[in-house]
Enzyme design. Structure first.
Site, PDB file in Angstrom:
ATOM      1  N   LYS A   3      -3.705 -35.746 -42.713  1.00  0.00           N
ATOM      2  CA  LYS A   3      -2.263 -35.703 -43.094  1.00  0.00           C
ATOM      3  C   LYS A   3      -2.099 -34.359 -44.072  1.00  0.00           C
ATOM      4  O   LYS A   3      -1.151 -33.741 -43.947  1.00  0.00           O
ATOM      5  CB  LYS A   3      -2.182 -36.934 -44.148  1.00  0.00           C
ATOM      6  CG  LYS A   3      -2.187 -38.188 -43.526  1.00  0.00           C
ATOM      7  CD  LYS A   3      -1.723 -39.460 -44.284  1.00  0.00           C
ATOM      8  CE  LYS A   3      -2.673 -39.728 -45.593  1.00  0.00           C
ATOM      9  NZ  LYS A   3      -4.153 -39.969 -45.086  1.00  0.00           N
ATOM     10  N   ARG A  14       1.243 -46.113 -50.885  1.00  0.00           N
ATOM     11  CA  ARG A  14      -0.057 -46.705 -50.564  1.00  0.00           C
ATOM     12  C   ARG A  14      -0.210 -47.999 -50.575  1.00  0.00           C
ATOM     13  O   ARG A  14      -1.019 -48.584 -50.325  1.00  0.00           O
ATOM     14  CB  ARG A  14      -0.949 -45.891 -51.473  1.00  0.00           C
ATOM     15  CG  ARG A  14      -2.008 -44.773 -50.423  1.00  0.00           C
ATOM     16  CD  ARG A  14      -3.142 -44.657 -51.632  1.00  0.00           C
ATOM     17  NE  ARG A  14      -4.210 -43.868 -50.851  1.00  0.00           N
ATOM     18  CZ  ARG A  14      -4.384 -42.670 -50.801  1.00  0.00           C
ATOM     19  NH1 ARG A  14      -3.309 -41.913 -51.154  1.00  0.00           N
ATOM     20  NH2 ARG A  14      -5.313 -42.065 -50.343  1.00  0.00           N
ATOM     21  N   ARG A  50     -15.303 -32.236 -44.172  1.00  0.00           N
ATOM     22  CA  ARG A  50     -14.505 -31.895 -45.242  1.00  0.00           C
ATOM     23  C   ARG A  50     -14.526 -31.302 -46.303  1.00  0.00           C
ATOM     24  O   ARG A  50     -15.530 -31.498 -47.161  1.00  0.00           O
ATOM     25  CB  ARG A  50     -13.113 -32.888 -45.455  1.00  0.00           C
ATOM     26  CG  ARG A  50     -12.136 -32.433 -46.312  1.00  0.00           C
ATOM     27  CD  ARG A  50     -10.976 -33.343 -46.341  1.00  0.00           C
ATOM     28  NE  ARG A  50     -11.327 -34.676 -47.182  1.00  0.00           N
ATOM     29  CZ  ARG A  50     -10.163 -35.552 -47.350  1.00  0.00           C
ATOM     30  NH1 ARG A  50      -9.072 -35.333 -46.537  1.00  0.00           N
ATOM     31  NH2 ARG A  50     -10.064 -36.436 -47.848  1.00  0.00           N
ATOM     32  N   ARG A  60     -12.725 -46.588 -49.289  1.00  0.00           N
ATOM     33  CA  ARG A  60     -11.492 -46.037 -49.036  1.00  0.00           C
ATOM     34  C   ARG A  60     -10.819 -46.615 -47.875  1.00  0.00           C
ATOM     35  O   ARG A  60      -9.609 -47.036 -47.890  1.00  0.00           O
ATOM     36  CB  ARG A  60     -11.296 -44.438 -48.992  1.00  0.00           C
ATOM     37  CG  ARG A  60     -11.568 -43.787 -50.679  1.00  0.00           C
ATOM     38  CD  ARG A  60     -11.982 -42.460 -50.556  1.00  0.00           C
ATOM     39  NE  ARG A  60     -10.912 -41.701 -50.074  1.00  0.00           N
ATOM     40  CZ  ARG A  60     -11.190 -40.355 -49.266  1.00  0.00           C
ATOM     41  NH1 ARG A  60     -12.510 -40.091 -48.965  1.00  0.00           N
ATOM     42  NH2 ARG A  60     -10.032 -39.964 -48.875  1.00  0.00           N
ATOM     43  N   ARG A  83     -15.242 -33.248 -51.893  1.00  0.00           N
ATOM     44  CA  ARG A  83     -14.629 -34.185 -52.853  1.00  0.00           C
ATOM     45  C   ARG A  83     -15.822 -35.426 -53.150  1.00  0.00           C
ATOM     46  O   ARG A  83     -16.211 -35.875 -52.204  1.00  0.00           O
ATOM     47  CB  ARG A  83     -13.442 -34.775 -52.097  1.00  0.00           C
ATOM     48  CG  ARG A  83     -12.183 -33.971 -52.353  1.00  0.00           C
ATOM     49  CD  ARG A  83     -11.027 -34.403 -51.631  1.00  0.00           C
ATOM     50  NE  ARG A  83     -10.726 -35.941 -51.616  1.00  0.00           N
ATOM     51  CZ  ARG A  83      -9.545 -36.237 -51.282  1.00  0.00           C
ATOM     52  NH1 ARG A  83      -8.643 -35.658 -50.506  1.00  0.00           N
ATOM     53  NH2 ARG A  83      -9.325 -37.626 -51.331  1.00  0.00           N
TER      54      ARG A  83
HETATM   55  P1  AMP Z   1      -5.981 -38.776 -51.204  1.00  0.00           P
HETATM   56  O1  AMP Z   1      -6.252 -37.264 -51.529  1.00  0.00           O
HETATM   57  O2  AMP Z   1      -4.517 -39.082 -50.663  1.00  0.00           O
HETATM   58  O3  AMP Z   1      -7.062 -39.292 -50.226  1.00  0.00           O
HETATM   59  O4  AMP Z   1      -5.970 -39.549 -52.672  1.00  0.00           O
HETATM   60  C1  AMP Z   1      -7.415 -39.391 -53.479  1.00  0.00           C
HETATM   61  C2  AMP Z   1      -7.310 -40.721 -54.383  1.00  0.00           C
HETATM   62  O5  AMP Z   1      -6.250 -40.630 -55.163  1.00  0.00           O
HETATM   63  C3  AMP Z   1      -7.316 -42.279 -53.763  1.00  0.00           C
HETATM   64  O6  AMP Z   1      -8.393 -42.526 -53.262  1.00  0.00           O
HETATM   65  C4  AMP Z   1      -6.826 -43.069 -55.007  1.00  0.00           C
HETATM   66  O7  AMP Z   1      -7.819 -43.065 -55.907  1.00  0.00           O
HETATM   67  C5  AMP Z   1      -5.812 -41.882 -55.621  1.00  0.00           C
HETATM   68  N1  AMP Z   1      -4.448 -42.008 -55.082  1.00  0.00           N
HETATM   69  C6  AMP Z   1      -3.677 -40.997 -54.147  1.00  0.00           C
HETATM   70  N2  AMP Z   1      -2.712 -41.527 -53.861  1.00  0.00           N
HETATM   71  C7  AMP Z   1      -2.312 -42.802 -54.424  1.00  0.00           C
HETATM   72  C8  AMP Z   1      -1.399 -43.654 -54.589  1.00  0.00           C
HETATM   73  N3  AMP Z   1      -0.422 -43.576 -53.915  1.00  0.00           N
HETATM   74  N4  AMP Z   1      -1.631 -44.934 -55.121  1.00  0.00           N
HETATM   75  C9  AMP Z   1      -2.653 -45.087 -55.872  1.00  0.00           C
HETATM   76  N5  AMP Z   1      -3.789 -44.124 -55.775  1.00  0.00           N
HETATM   77  C10 AMP Z   1      -3.614 -42.977 -55.231  1.00  0.00           C
END
Ligand code: AMP
Length: 209
Positions: A13, A88, A122, A166, A155
């Site tokens: 994404k 989410r 990644r 996740r 990360r």
């Molecule tokens: P991402 O970079 O989108 O994979 O997000 C990394 C982490 O940020 C996730 O595993 C969550 O811990 C937190 N996070 C990101 N977006 C959200 C969301 N919409 N709601 C809750 N936690 C989020």
């Protein structure tokens, strides 16, 4: 154009969003990037969410919704946005519907094997958030971002234990959004398995661009 990018972690994404920003001329808003920047800056938000991100769990809805509501009130999103990683959960999607009219939700479809391959390689720029991959898209100079010169790192939540968590969280809390948006007639499926150039072409096709 007001778009949501939905899909499991590692579906690509963020990578596609970087291309889509050029195509659609709207900002890319990634809640994950916002949280990671807050952590890097050591802000109160960063201190609050660091352990949650490291564990692969979700930040609470109230905090996340508040953050996105504030971001969508800024002038640069008047013409639209690409929301990546938000909503989410169903409560987040319901809240979003109250303050913004989403036009399309792109559902990036990829099996777990593809997710594991992508997340294993990644690397991310600590400064601008650009995604690299150690096999498919390496930075020209190891550890340095081609776009901003920032540090390219792995990360914490791309470690195998956090990735499993996740994926579990995605299935339990985020995947129900597929039906939620399909019922509203907003969902468009995008095959996320090919390399980014092909996914970009599919993206343009489904949006009629
Ligand atoms: P991402 O970079 O989108 O994979 O997000 C990394 C982490 O940020 C996730 O595993 C969550 O811990 C937190 N996070 C990101 N977006 C959200 C969301 N919409 N709601 C809750 N936690 C989020």
């Amino acid at each position: 154009m007001k778009l949501i990018f939905l899909g499991p972690p590692g579906a690509g994404k963020g990578t596609l969003a970087a291309k889509a920003v050029e195509i659609c001329k709207v900002p890319h808003i990634s809640t994950g990037n916002i949280f990671r920047s807050a952590i890097a800056a050591g802000s109160p938000l960063g201190l609050k969410v660091k352990a949650i991100l490291d564990s692969g769990k979700l930040v609470d809805d109230e905090t996340t919704i508040g953050l996105v509501k504030e971001r969508l009130a800024q002038a640069d999103v008047e013409k639209g946005y690409i929301l990546d990683g938000f909503p989410r959960t169903i409560p987040q999607a319901e809240a979003l519907a109250e303050f913004s009219a989403v036009e399309k939700v792109l559902n990036f479809d990829i099996p777990d094997s593809g997710v594991l391959e992508r997340l294993g390689g990644r690397r991310v720029c600590r400064k601008c958030g650009h995604n690299f991959h150690m096999i498919f898209d390496k930075p020209s100079k190891e550890g340095v971002c081609d776009h901003c010169g920032g540090e390219v790192y792995t990360r914490d939540d791309d470690r195998p234990e956090a990735v499993q968590k996740r994926l579990e969280v995605y299935r339990a809390q985020t995947a129900p959004l597929i039906d939620f948006y399909r019922k509203k007639g907003l969902l468009v499926d995008v095959d996320a398995r090919p390399r980014v150039d092909e996914v970009t072409e599919n993206f343009k096709k489904v949006l009629g661009l």
